[in-house]
Design a protein around this motif. Structure first.
Motif, short mmCIF file in Angstrom:
data_model
loop_
_atom_site.label_atom_id
_atom_site.label_comp_id
_atom_site.label_asym_id
_atom_site.label_seq_id
_atom_site.Cartn_x
_atom_site.Cartn_y
_atom_site.Cartn_z
N GLN A 185 19.66 -29.31 -19.71
CA GLN A 185 19.16 -28.50 -20.81
C GLN A 185 19.97 -28.76 -22.10
O GLN A 185 19.41 -28.84 -23.19
N GLU A 186 21.28 -28.91 -21.95
CA GLU A 186 22.12 -29.22 -23.11
C GLU A 186 21.78 -30.59 -23.68
O GLU A 186 21.70 -30.76 -24.91
N ARG A 187 21.56 -31.57 -22.82
CA ARG A 187 21.20 -32.91 -23.28
C ARG A 187 19.84 -32.89 -23.99
O ARG A 187 19.63 -33.55 -25.01
N GLU A 188 18.90 -32.12 -23.44
CA GLU A 188 17.56 -32.04 -24.02
C GLU A 188 17.61 -31.40 -25.40
O GLU A 188 16.98 -31.86 -26.35
N MET A 189 18.36 -30.31 -25.53
CA MET A 189 18.49 -29.62 -26.81
C MET A 189 19.20 -30.50 -27.83
O MET A 189 18.82 -30.57 -29.01
N SER A 190 20.22 -31.22 -27.38
CA SER A 190 20.95 -32.11 -28.27
C SER A 190 20.05 -33.25 -28.75
O SER A 190 20.08 -33.63 -29.93
N LYS A 271 7.65 -23.21 -25.94
CA LYS A 271 8.70 -23.64 -25.02
C LYS A 271 8.10 -24.33 -23.81
O LYS A 271 7.22 -23.80 -23.14
N THR A 272 8.55 -25.56 -23.57
CA THR A 272 8.07 -26.33 -22.42
C THR A 272 9.25 -26.94 -21.72
O THR A 272 10.34 -27.05 -22.27
N THR A 273 9.03 -27.37 -20.52
CA THR A 273 10.08 -28.06 -19.78
C THR A 273 9.91 -29.54 -20.00
O THR A 273 8.89 -30.01 -20.46
N ALA A 274 10.95 -30.30 -19.66
CA ALA A 274 10.89 -31.75 -19.84
C ALA A 274 9.78 -32.36 -19.02
O ALA A 274 9.14 -33.33 -19.42
N LYS A 275 9.47 -31.76 -17.85
CA LYS A 275 8.43 -32.32 -16.99
C LYS A 275 7.04 -32.13 -17.59
O LYS A 275 6.13 -32.90 -17.34
N ALA A 283 15.65 -34.96 -17.92
CA ALA A 283 17.04 -35.43 -17.91
C ALA A 283 17.74 -34.85 -16.70
O ALA A 283 17.47 -33.73 -16.27
N THR A 284 18.63 -35.61 -16.12
CA THR A 284 19.37 -35.17 -14.97
C THR A 284 20.78 -34.84 -15.39
O THR A 284 21.26 -35.27 -16.43
N ASP A 285 21.48 -34.06 -14.56
CA ASP A 285 22.86 -33.74 -14.84
C ASP A 285 23.66 -35.02 -14.92
O ASP A 285 23.44 -35.98 -14.19
N SER A 286 24.60 -35.04 -15.83
CA SER A 286 25.41 -36.23 -16.00
C SER A 286 26.83 -35.82 -16.37
O SER A 286 27.04 -34.82 -16.99
N SER A 287 27.78 -36.62 -15.98
CA SER A 287 29.14 -36.39 -16.40
C SER A 287 29.42 -37.23 -17.64
O SER A 287 28.80 -38.24 -17.86
N GLY A 288 30.38 -36.78 -18.42
CA GLY A 288 30.74 -37.50 -19.65
C GLY A 288 30.48 -36.64 -20.85
O GLY A 288 29.93 -35.56 -20.78
#
Length: 291
Positions: A185-190, A271-275, A283-288
């Motif tokens: 969700q953070e990646r999508e908003m960013s 408001k919609t979801t990425a799907k 987007a999937t969870d990611s480290s970094g």
């Protein structure tokens, strides 16, 4: 412009005589130091710590010190270094420009053909254009052997000086360890915020605000002298920038995105979801770190 150096590009057996000019200049307003009690100009003197005499530039040599030993190098000895006397810009290879790390870029120079016939210059320029490559070169300038690239800007060859590989520091910040987690969700908003700010880069759209405001301050000072009121000159601004750590990253991203949309007159979409978004993968969870 005045040429700062003359030499020749060595392109295989082809010799391309050129004049070298500084391609950039500093637009900053020049200020000097004064004593705040009487506005007297502050001057610096080159004083020898052994004899206490003030020394002229012509009487200054350079020295190297190591393990308590000092070696003095006279100007004539420095000028005797073979690389210092070279006036050749040697082409050593051709590479794609995207292989160059912008971190290594230094000063840029314009190259002007220094020959009655600029054919060899034009040939090299067109070859770079046709192959979409840049030429890696080695040259000596101002008491330093340098690495650089030749590239094309308009109809002119530009020499771009580069740092040597050992002049760029290696870093490893503990805060950027693999344990840092960024949610989908953070990646999508960013990404949405980035998309709202995306545009073609036009350098002329940007101005050096500090220099403009410094000029404004100088003119106001000339007009009003010591009676100057800086709040009146610049106006009182409400600086919302935070110097602390962002605690709620999602809230900060949301406010930033809402502000950009309001500024552009766009209304937030449902408001919609990425799907649910066509053509977009979730987007999937990611480290970094973000980036």
């Amino acid at each position: 412009m005045r040429a700062i150096w003359k030499g020749a590009i060595a392109f295989g057996l082809v010799n391309v005589p050129v004049k070298v000019y500084g391609a950039t200049e500093d637009h900053d307003i020049s200020l000097h130091q004064v004593h705040n009690a009487d506005a007297g100009r502050i001057r610096y003197q080159r004083r020898c710590e052994v004899c206490s005499q003030i020394v002229d530039y012509s009487d200054i040599d350079k020295a190297f010190e190591e393990d308590g030993r000092t070696v003095v190098l006279a100007k004539e000895e420095l000028k005797a270094i073979p690389a210092e006397n070279s006036h050749e810009i040697e082409v050593v290879q051709f590479v794609p420009s995207d292989q160059l790390d912008p971190m290594t870029f230094e000063k840029s120079y314009f190259l002007e053909p220094d020959s009655t016939s600029p054919k060899a210059y034009v040939l090299l320029r067109r070859t770079l254009e046709d192959t979409d490559l840049v030429a890696v070169v080695q040259f000596a300038l101002r008491e330093k052997t340098r690495l650089g690239v030749l590239r094309v800007r308009g109809n002119v060859l530009v020499l771009q000086a580069l740092l040597w590989s050992d002049e760029v520091r290696e870093v490893d910040f503990p805060a950027l360890a693999d344990t840092v987690r960024v949610s989908a969700q953070e990646r999508e908003m960013s990404a949405a915020l980035v998309e709202s700010m995306a545009a073609d880069f036009e350098p002329s759209d940007f101005t050096d605000d500090y220099q403009i405001q410094l000029r404004q301050l100088i003119e106001a000072k000339l007009d009003k002298g010591e009676a100057l009121d800086t709040d009146e000159t610049f106006g009182v601004t409400d600086n919302e920038a935070s110097t602390g750590e962002v605690i709620d990253l999602m809230e900060a991203l949301k406010k930033s995105l809402d502000r950009k949309r309001a500024a552009s007159g766009r209304t937030p979409p449902a408001k919609t979801t990425a799907k649910q978004r066509p053509g977009k993968k979730a987007a999937t969870d990611s480290s970094g770190a973000l980036g």
